[in-house]
Scaffold this motif. Sequence first.
Motif, PDB file in Angstrom:
ATOM      1  N   THR A 115       0.738  -1.161  -0.211  1.00 31.54           N
ATOM      2  CA  THR A 115      -0.073   0.013   0.390  1.00 31.54           C
ATOM      3  C   THR A 115       0.723   1.169  -0.023  1.00 31.54           C
ATOM      4  OG1 THR A 115      -1.784  -1.271   1.237  1.00 31.54           O
ATOM      5  CG2 THR A 115      -1.221   1.174   1.243  1.00 31.54           C
ATOM      6  N   ASP A 116       0.441   1.832  -0.822  1.00 36.63           N
ATOM      7  CA  ASP A 116       0.719   3.478  -0.531  1.00 36.63           C
ATOM      8  C   ASP A 116       1.262   4.326   1.226  1.00 36.63           C
ATOM      9  OD1 ASP A 116       2.494   5.695  -1.489  1.00 36.63           O
ATOM     10  OD2 ASP A 116       0.932   6.680  -2.732  1.00 36.63           O
TER      11      ASP A 116
ATOM     12  N   ARG B  49      -0.251   8.180   0.474  1.00 38.58           N
ATOM     13  CA  ARG B  49      -1.186   8.205  -0.036  1.00 38.58           C
ATOM     14  C   ARG B  49      -2.293   7.546   1.701  1.00 38.58           C
ATOM     15  NH1 ARG B  49      -4.717   5.366  -5.291  1.00 38.58           N
ATOM     16  NH2 ARG B  49      -6.248   6.398  -4.589  1.00 38.58           N
TER      17      ARG B  49
END
Length: 821
Positions: A722-723, A726
């Motif tokens: 996952t980023d 973000r």
Amino acid sequence: MHNMSIVSRLRARAAPLPALLLMLLLGLPAPAALARVDAAANAPAPTPTQTLRQLDTQLDGVKAALQAAPKHPLDKAALADLRTQALQVQDAARQLATDLAPQMAALDAQLAVLGPPPASGGAPETAAVAAQRRQLNHQQADLNAQIVRAKSLNLDALQVVAQITGLRNDQFQEQLATRTNTPLASAFWHDQRQALPNDLARLQRLGGRWSDAWQAAWQPPNRRPLILCLVAAVLLLLGGRWTLAQVWHRVVLRVLPDGHLRRSATVLAMALITTLVLGLVAQLVHQAVNWGDALDDDLDAMARSAVHAISFAALMAGLGSAMLAARHPSWRLLPLADDVARRLHRYPWYLGGAAFLVGITERIVRSIGSSLPATVLLHALLALLVSALIGSVLLRVRHARRQREAQGGNEVRRSLWVGAASAAAALGVVTCWLAVFTGFIALAFFIAVQMLWTGLIAASLYLLTELARDAFDALLSPHGRSGQRLQAGFDLDPQALTRTALVLTGIARVLLALAALALVLAPFDANPGELVQRTLQRFSGLKLGQLTIEPATVLSAIAVFVIGLMLLRLFKRWLGESLLPTTHMDAGMRESVVTLLGYLGGVLVFALALAALNVSLQSIAWIASALSVGIGFGLQAIVQNFISGLILLVERPVKVGDWVSLSSDVEGDIRRINVRATEIQLWDRSTVIVPNSQLITQNVRNVTLGGALGRVRFSLPLPLDTDPERVRTIMLDALTANPATLDTPAPAVLLDKVEVSAMSFLAVAYVRSPRETSGVQSDILFDILARLRAADLPLSSSQSLVVRRVDGAPAKPAAELPTPP
């Protein structure tokens, strides 16, 4: 003449029973009497020495009459008069000693200001001080002598009263044990034949005196008042009861609330109306005949006795008829069926007529000086008449009950006291008849008179207890006008009003029962006024240590305590609802102030009540020392909790409204800090009672102390692919977008830890109160999940399932499992 005095008991008791208004009307003083009263009022008050001299003279006269009793026997009336005089001396002496006590205290205070006299060989005091000291010592000696003399006179009068009481009791027992010839024997009727001519002659002379008095009243100067009084008596007799009853019904509909109070008050009003009307009729007839003082002293006394006898008979008849209420079953207080009430509706008047005959016969016998055989015969006939009427009542009730049982009707259940009263009445009837026919006529006549008297007292007791219960229920009903006003004015709980009504009703019943028992068991020839006087004397002068207990001081102390508590409650309400809300205090501080002032006010009210009871500081110290012993043995925990409660209210480590957590896994909001314990409401709305000492001696976590902020803190795991930037932006936007989070301190999102399969983000935000934490955290989590779903960011990565064959064949990849959102 030995049987006469039994009736005097009925007459002596009968006078105070009718309504006070009737007695005032029956005893209006003449203008000449009023003039004498005014002259006596304007006369100078006697000095204590003169009062003591008068009391000594009066008591010496009583002693002289008692010493002459062996040569000149005293009848019951003479003994009663001597006893009344002795009681008057005792009351006056006791009151004089009480009045002189403050003067002695004032002299002691003045001497204390001067200090002790100078010692021998010391510096002499000034001439003015020495003269003042001699004057005060002289006054103190004189006053002390008067007090000692008054107390000695009080004790002397008390001994005389005891001596007279013993003589009266001896005569009473001797009278009841006297046996005459039985009516079944010929000697009884032989005595009647011999005494009859003389008794008839005396009766004719009495009739001639009344005829002469009537002729004198019919003379022109007195004829018009005679006619007017008689016409007024006839009009009052014909229409007085109906008119007053109609007026009462109109008044009761406007004044009294609808309910049981109207019924009991109407029964009492009907009984008093009957007594008032018939008593006024008798008084008008008396005034008509005696308008120009046409009656001599003996005839006037006989007429007054007739008026009292009529008033007593009217009270008995009116009370019985009102309680039976044969024509108005809705008014009936007694648990009787309608047919029983109709069968008995004439008997109250029959019994009232018998009571009148008892009273008037005794007076006629005394006036004409009738012979002993005639007196015995009249008393035997009256005893048989009264007992026959009471027995007829019992038989009619029994017959009606059996008839109803035979017809299959519903029987009214009798209470225990009704059955006991019926059994006692039946026993009295049987005993009365047996006593008459065995020669104990004095005993039979006494039993008959006592049954009349006891029946009237029992009926009055029943009516007054019902009236007291209905009155308290109506006045203190939470749904009534007065009850709602009390709730609004004193901030009372509805259940508190109900409990108060029950307590007051119980107190009234106990007091009425004690008064009724005292009247029934009153000593022979004792009237209610004498009974009240004796009761007050018995309870006067009682001592508890150095404390003198007087009925008046006890009542005043109770009044001070009750009124003080009411005023304290009003003050606390005004303080908590009007004054303190206008200040900058928070709710907990206001509650603490009101509670502390309530404790101080309670102590002050209790001190004022003790002062009204004339409790000295020495007595208070004695009570405190006694309490300290009890505290040392068994009340340590209670006192510890009380002191801890005061500490909580003063230091305020916790206050009402705080969110606290105790080491005993108790966590919740403080709702009230009481004298002994504190109420804590848990999250499930239940309440835990915690002793105040635990809040002082144990570790307590006060979550809301000092306006603490609430912190929203939670961890969110996400896959490794996952980023993070973000995700951080999405979570931070959700934190700042919630209106409950604070800008300062600012919300923060931290990367807390990275593991093999996931990484965790830590979100922190602050809200205004710890109470908002759980709700705000839930809202933020819902918002973050929605934002992550919209951004197509899963909370976990996809997983694969590999299947291997046991025989060593190459494994085939399984279909990828769907990734959860």
